[in-house]
Motif scaffolding. Sequence first.
Motif, PDB file in Angstrom:
ATOM      1  N   THR A 164       0.329  -1.633   0.137  1.00 48.93           N
ATOM      2  CA  THR A 164       0.433  -0.347  -0.133  1.00 48.93           C
ATOM      3  C   THR A 164       0.691   1.233  -0.096  1.00 48.93           C
ATOM      4  O   THR A 164       0.259   2.552   0.141  1.00 48.93           O
ATOM      5  N   LEU A 211       5.450   2.126  -3.844  1.00 45.84           N
ATOM      6  CA  LEU A 211       5.422   1.682  -5.311  1.00 45.84           C
ATOM      7  C   LEU A 211       4.497   1.326  -6.355  1.00 45.84           C
ATOM      8  O   LEU A 211       4.349   0.550  -6.982  1.00 45.84           O
ATOM      9  N   ARG A 215      -1.579  -5.590   5.243  1.00 45.05           N
ATOM     10  CA  ARG A 215      -2.345  -5.418   6.827  1.00 45.05           C
ATOM     11  C   ARG A 215      -3.329  -4.580   7.221  1.00 45.05           C
ATOM     12  O   ARG A 215      -3.895  -5.134   8.101  1.00 45.05           O
ATOM     13  N   HIS A 257      -4.827   1.545   4.689  1.00 43.14           N
ATOM     14  CA  HIS A 257      -4.212   2.170   3.931  1.00 43.14           C
ATOM     15  C   HIS A 257      -4.087   1.319   2.859  1.00 43.14           C
ATOM     16  O   HIS A 257      -3.894   1.941   1.698  1.00 43.14           O
ATOM     17  N   GLY A 261       9.842   3.940  -8.317  1.00 40.50           N
ATOM     18  CA  GLY A 261       8.315   3.168  -9.445  1.00 40.50           C
ATOM     19  C   GLY A 261       8.182   5.178 -10.243  1.00 40.50           C
ATOM     20  O   GLY A 261       7.016   4.839 -11.055  1.00 40.50           O
TER      21      GLY A 261
HETATM   22  N1  LIG Z   1       9.328   2.869  -3.564  1.00 46.55           N
HETATM   23  C1  LIG Z   1       9.549   2.169  -5.340  1.00 46.55           C
HETATM   24  O1  LIG Z   1      10.130   3.244  -5.905  1.00 46.55           O
HETATM   25  C2  LIG Z   1      10.404   0.896  -4.803  1.00 46.55           C
HETATM   26  C3  LIG Z   1      11.269   0.432  -6.308  1.00 46.55           C
HETATM   27  C4  LIG Z   1      11.232  -0.691  -6.889  1.00 46.55           C
HETATM   28  C5  LIG Z   1      11.264  -1.498  -5.234  1.00 46.55           C
HETATM   29  N2  LIG Z   1      10.900  -1.064  -4.169  1.00 46.55           N
HETATM   30  C6  LIG Z   1      10.439  -2.259  -3.392  1.00 46.55           C
HETATM   31  O2  LIG Z   1       8.957  -2.778  -2.978  1.00 46.55           O
HETATM   32  C7  LIG Z   1       8.699  -2.762  -1.634  1.00 46.55           C
HETATM   33  C8  LIG Z   1       7.967  -1.571  -1.423  1.00 46.55           C
HETATM   34  O3  LIG Z   1       8.749  -0.132  -1.273  1.00 46.55           O
HETATM   35  P1  LIG Z   1       8.188   0.785  -1.002  1.00 46.55           P
HETATM   36  O4  LIG Z   1       9.072   2.049  -1.237  1.00 46.55           O
HETATM   37  O5  LIG Z   1       6.124   0.831  -1.915  1.00 46.55           O
HETATM   38  O6  LIG Z   1       8.376   1.077   0.316  1.00 46.55           O
HETATM   39  P2  LIG Z   1       6.807   1.881   1.993  1.00 46.55           P
HETATM   40  O7  LIG Z   1       6.310   3.381   1.092  1.00 46.55           O
HETATM   41  O8  LIG Z   1       7.350   2.349   2.683  1.00 46.55           O
HETATM   42  O9  LIG Z   1       5.973   0.676   1.686  1.00 46.55           O
HETATM   43  C9  LIG Z   1       5.774  -0.174   2.422  1.00 46.55           C
HETATM   44  C10 LIG Z   1       4.960  -1.050   1.983  1.00 46.55           C
HETATM   45  O10 LIG Z   1       5.264  -2.661   2.826  1.00 46.55           O
HETATM   46  C11 LIG Z   1       3.978  -3.082   3.925  1.00 46.55           C
HETATM   47  N3  LIG Z   1       4.671  -3.422   5.369  1.00 46.55           N
HETATM   48  C12 LIG Z   1       5.803  -2.652   5.965  1.00 46.55           C
HETATM   49  N4  LIG Z   1       6.331  -3.926   6.925  1.00 46.55           N
HETATM   50  C13 LIG Z   1       6.105  -5.065   7.246  1.00 46.55           C
HETATM   51  C14 LIG Z   1       5.168  -5.609   7.529  1.00 46.55           C
HETATM   52  N5  LIG Z   1       5.920  -6.207   8.828  1.00 46.55           N
HETATM   53  N6  LIG Z   1       4.183  -6.341   7.418  1.00 46.55           N
HETATM   54  C15 LIG Z   1       3.618  -6.752   6.685  1.00 46.55           C
HETATM   55  N7  LIG Z   1       3.869  -5.645   5.221  1.00 46.55           N
HETATM   56  C16 LIG Z   1       4.307  -4.392   5.651  1.00 46.55           C
HETATM   57  C17 LIG Z   1       3.853  -1.370   4.560  1.00 46.55           C
HETATM   58  O11 LIG Z   1       2.663  -1.879   5.083  1.00 46.55           O
HETATM   59  P3  LIG Z   1       1.484  -0.851   6.158  1.00 46.55           P
HETATM   60  O12 LIG Z   1       0.894   0.478   5.530  1.00 46.55           O
HETATM   61  O13 LIG Z   1       1.041  -1.701   6.428  1.00 46.55           O
HETATM   62  O14 LIG Z   1       3.233   0.014   7.041  1.00 46.55           O
HETATM   63  C18 LIG Z   1       3.650  -1.072   3.129  1.00 46.55           C
HETATM   64  O15 LIG Z   1       2.653  -1.809   2.196  1.00 46.55           O
HETATM   65  C19 LIG Z   1      10.184  -2.318  -1.008  1.00 46.55           C
HETATM   66  O16 LIG Z   1      10.680  -3.884  -0.978  1.00 46.55           O
HETATM   67  C20 LIG Z   1      11.002  -1.847  -1.698  1.00 46.55           C
HETATM   68  O17 LIG Z   1      12.347  -1.997  -1.443  1.00 46.55           O
HETATM   69  C21 LIG Z   1      10.389  -0.561  -4.094  1.00 46.55           C
END
Ligand SMILES: NC(=O)c1ccc[n+]([C@@H]2O[C@H](COP(=O)([O-])OP(=O)(O)OC[C@H]3O[C@@H](n4cnc5c(N)ncnc54)[C@H](OP(=O)(O)O)[C@@H]3O)[C@@H](O)[C@H]2O)c1
Length: 221
Positions: free
Chosen positions: A8, A11, A31, A35, A131
């Motif tokens: 959520t 990305l 979860r 969100h 993203g």
């Molecule tokens: N952002 C980018 O541009 C990008 C690009 C390529 C890859 N990624 C990868 O994609 C993934 C997400 O990145 P993001 O930037 O979108 O991160 P983010 O904005 O911090 O979102 C993190 C997501 O993971 C969930 N989460 C965190 N801890 C958790 C747990 N213990 N149990 C279940 N869910 C959990 C969060 O849920 P809650 O909302 O409930 O906290 C949220 O949905 C990461 O592995 C990152 O390295 C990101």
Amino acid sequence: MNVGILGTGNLATALGRAWAAAGHRILVTGRDAEHAREAARRIGSAAEAVAAAELARRADVVVIAVAWEGLEAAVELIAGPSLVGKTVIDCTNPVDFTTGAHKTESGSAAETVARVAPGAHVVKALHLFAGASWPSTAIPREAPVVAICGDEQSSLETAARLIADLGAHSAVVGGLASARQAEETAGFVMRVVAAGFNPKLAVPDVDPALLARAQEPQPAG
Ligand SMILES: NC(=O)c1ccc[n+]([C@@H]2O[C@H](COP(=O)([O-])OP(=O)(O)OC[C@H]3O[C@@H](n4cnc5c(N)ncnc54)[C@H](OP(=O)(O)O)[C@@H]3O)[C@@H](O)[C@H]2O)c1
């Protein structure tokens, strides 16, 4: 396609928007139901927040965009018979952003997904680009190339279709056993950036067409 996104955050929202713009229906879960509703609202009218079991049932393809630390717990939310034979694209980065080191001693995030969701057809993809890169507006020849790996041809093709909808090429770089190498690449990229350089300039400029031509047998005489 019904694209189910587990996650959520940033990305999930970026990919959801890009695929919604390409005409897909987006299902979002996580979860925290609030969100998920907020992420669906940010993605727009093509998106809806659903319960985890509903996402697993209705999605044609599932995309995982959660923090590495939450990966197992998150996949457990959707794992079950509905995922058997379904394409699951793992975008997580199990890499320490400050050191670039992989966070596990062996294996990969993508193989973790395959273990927690037995029978799912897991593809590693889309972990390397921010993203915000999507959709790419680059001209086709210069479009980004997304390295993908997985063991099932039909799932690699499904992932390639979704990647094409983002404006990128996809390059199959191996089976799921290659996922660790693909994940390590994110660490390499971060290390080059930390050293003050553009990682695009840290790999050789190799044109496969020119290479193939150079390797063709030369006519005798
Ligand atoms: N952002 C980018 O541009 C990008 C690009 C390529 C890859 N990624 C990868 O994609 C993934 C997400 O990145 P993001 O930037 O979108 O991160 P983010 O904005 O911090 O979102 C993190 C997501 O993971 C969930 N989460 C965190 N801890 C958790 C747990 N213990 N149990 C279940 N869910 C959990 C969060 O849920 P809650 O909302 O409930 O906290 C949220 O949905 C990461 O592995 C990152 O390295 C990101």
